[in-house]
Design an enzyme around this catalytic site. Structure first.
Site, PDB file in Angstrom:
ATOM      1  N   HIS A 171      -5.330   7.642  -2.298  1.00 32.74           N
ATOM      2  CA  HIS A 171      -6.197   6.570  -1.822  1.00 32.74           C
ATOM      3  C   HIS A 171      -7.320   6.281  -2.809  1.00 32.74           C
ATOM      4  O   HIS A 171      -7.750   7.154  -3.551  1.00 32.74           O
ATOM      5  CB  HIS A 171      -6.794   6.926  -0.464  1.00 32.74           C
ATOM      6  CG  HIS A 171      -5.835   6.778   0.664  1.00 32.74           C
ATOM      7  ND1 HIS A 171      -5.774   7.669   1.725  1.00 32.74           N
ATOM      8  CD2 HIS A 171      -4.873   5.851   0.908  1.00 32.74           C
ATOM      9  CE1 HIS A 171      -4.844   7.285   2.574  1.00 32.74           C
ATOM     10  NE2 HIS A 171      -4.272   6.190   2.092  1.00 32.74           N
ATOM     11  N   HIS A 180       0.828  -1.211   0.000  1.00 36.45           N
ATOM     12  CA  HIS A 180       0.000   0.000   0.000  1.00 36.45           C
ATOM     13  C   HIS A 180       0.864   1.264   0.000  1.00 36.45           C
ATOM     14  O   HIS A 180       0.657   2.169  -0.819  1.00 36.45           O
ATOM     15  CB  HIS A 180      -0.914  -0.017   1.226  1.00 36.45           C
ATOM     16  CG  HIS A 180      -1.692   1.249   1.420  1.00 36.45           C
ATOM     17  ND1 HIS A 180      -2.972   1.429   0.931  1.00 36.45           N
ATOM     18  CD2 HIS A 180      -1.368   2.424   2.048  1.00 36.45           C
ATOM     19  CE1 HIS A 180      -3.403   2.639   1.251  1.00 36.45           C
ATOM     20  NE2 HIS A 180      -2.442   3.273   1.934  1.00 36.45           N
ATOM     21  N   GLU A 181       1.834   1.321   0.899  1.00 38.15           N
ATOM     22  CA  GLU A 181       2.648   2.525   1.024  1.00 38.15           C
ATOM     23  C   GLU A 181       3.478   2.787  -0.231  1.00 38.15           C
ATOM     24  O   GLU A 181       3.730   3.934  -0.595  1.00 38.15           O
ATOM     25  CB  GLU A 181       3.547   2.436   2.255  1.00 38.15           C
ATOM     26  CG  GLU A 181       2.792   2.372   3.581  1.00 38.15           C
ATOM     27  CD  GLU A 181       1.895   3.580   3.830  1.00 38.15           C
ATOM     28  OE1 GLU A 181       2.288   4.699   3.436  1.00 38.15           O
ATOM     29  OE2 GLU A 181       0.815   3.394   4.410  1.00 38.15           O
ATOM     30  N   HIS A 229       1.756   5.041  -2.660  1.00 35.45           N
ATOM     31  CA  HIS A 229       1.950   6.467  -2.387  1.00 35.45           C
ATOM     32  C   HIS A 229       3.330   6.928  -2.852  1.00 35.45           C
ATOM     33  O   HIS A 229       3.474   8.009  -3.418  1.00 35.45           O
ATOM     34  CB  HIS A 229       1.825   6.733  -0.884  1.00 35.45           C
ATOM     35  CG  HIS A 229       0.443   6.550  -0.337  1.00 35.45           C
ATOM     36  ND1 HIS A 229      -0.690   6.976  -0.992  1.00 35.45           N
ATOM     37  CD2 HIS A 229       0.016   5.983   0.832  1.00 35.45           C
ATOM     38  CE1 HIS A 229      -1.757   6.702  -0.260  1.00 35.45           C
ATOM     39  NE2 HIS A 229      -1.357   6.094   0.851  1.00 35.45           N
TER      40      HIS A 229
END
Length: 270
Positions: free
Chosen positions: A109, A99-100, A103
């Protein structure tokens, strides 16, 4: 609580999953160097002005890449070492790193539960259709794509002015509006459709308690624009090439939270 080599292996798996779908390669680098993703496990205050809150709170935060954030902190990933990190169970290193890394590569998101970029923790195994379509709007797709995944040339990534102070993406917390808008597609209703037409008009709705400020679209031909309307919106006729066309709709609310939905329209030859 975990062996360093095990953590490195799980982070390597997460890097490889993003690399599997777009033309991005990762090699070991030196801490603090430009174009480097630095992985840091820390507790409470750790020098960036955004202290962690201890076990059970925010798990991690990551800085968007340049030019949104300046070097050397651009793209860096920080994990709260107060949490009970595990491999293959809660709290899974691989799932949070996956997930990170989204970014760190420039993604915000998603409002779709089940996607890697959904803002709440879940055990994950691989990128979803929506995650792949979104990252391919920013980076070139791998030539050897897998059946059933979106393809096509990437669009130019949107440019954003750098903030006054480097800041990681907002994660859920008390007193802050971090909820992404809800996007509903009316036409086509399916994330995958086919047509003989040279153009397609995407229609839908966007909802948020704080109000929708803008709905935009982009496609795999490099085109982009602002949709007509906000609560009820449409893109107007968009050109389609023969073959696969990846289209992405983004909605932004008054708190600057962004949600996106991607769909694929295949234009058939007559």
């Amino acid at each position: 609580r975990l062996a360093r080599v095990e953590v490195q292996r799980e982070i390597g798996r997460a890097l490889a999953e993003w690399s599997r779908h777009v033309e991005i390669g990762f090699v070991p680098g030196l801490p603090g160097a430009a174009r480097t993703l630095s992985f840091l496990f820390a507790v409470r205050g750790h020098g960036d002005g955004y202290p962690f809150d201890g076990a059970g709170g925010t798990l991690a935060h990551t800085y968007y890449p340049a030019p949104v954030n300046p070097e050397p902190i651009a793209g860096d990933l920080h994990f709260d070492d107060s949490d009970n990190w595990r491999i293959g169970s809660e709290m899974d290193v691989y799932s949070v790193a996956l997930h990170e890394l989204g970014h760190a590569l420039g993604l915000g998101h998603s409002d779709r539960p089940g996607t890697v970029m959904y803002p709440y923790y879940a055990r994950l195994s691989e990128l979803t259709f929506d995650d792949i379509a979104s990252i391919r709007m920013m980076y070139a797709a791998r030539i050897a794509v897998e059946p059933g995944t979106p393809d096509g040339p990437p669009a130019n990534p949107p440019t954003q002015p750098p903030p006054e102070k480097p800041k990681p993406p907002s994660e859920p917390g008390p007193g802050r509006d971090t909820a992404a808008p809800l996007i509903t597609l009316f036409s086509p209703a399916s994330p995958s459709s086919a047509t003989y037409d040279a153009t397609a008009t995407i229609r839908g709705a966007a909802q948020d308690p704080g109000g929708i400020t803008e709905v935009t679209w982009s496609d795999s031909l490099g085109n982009a624009g602002v949709a007509i309307g906000t609560k009820q919106w449409n893109t107007g006729p968009l050109p389609l090439r023969i073959g696969t066309n990846t289209l992405t709709i983004r909605a932004q609310d008054a708190a600057s939270n962004v949600a996106w939905r991607s769909l694929v329209i295949t234009r058939k030859r007559r």
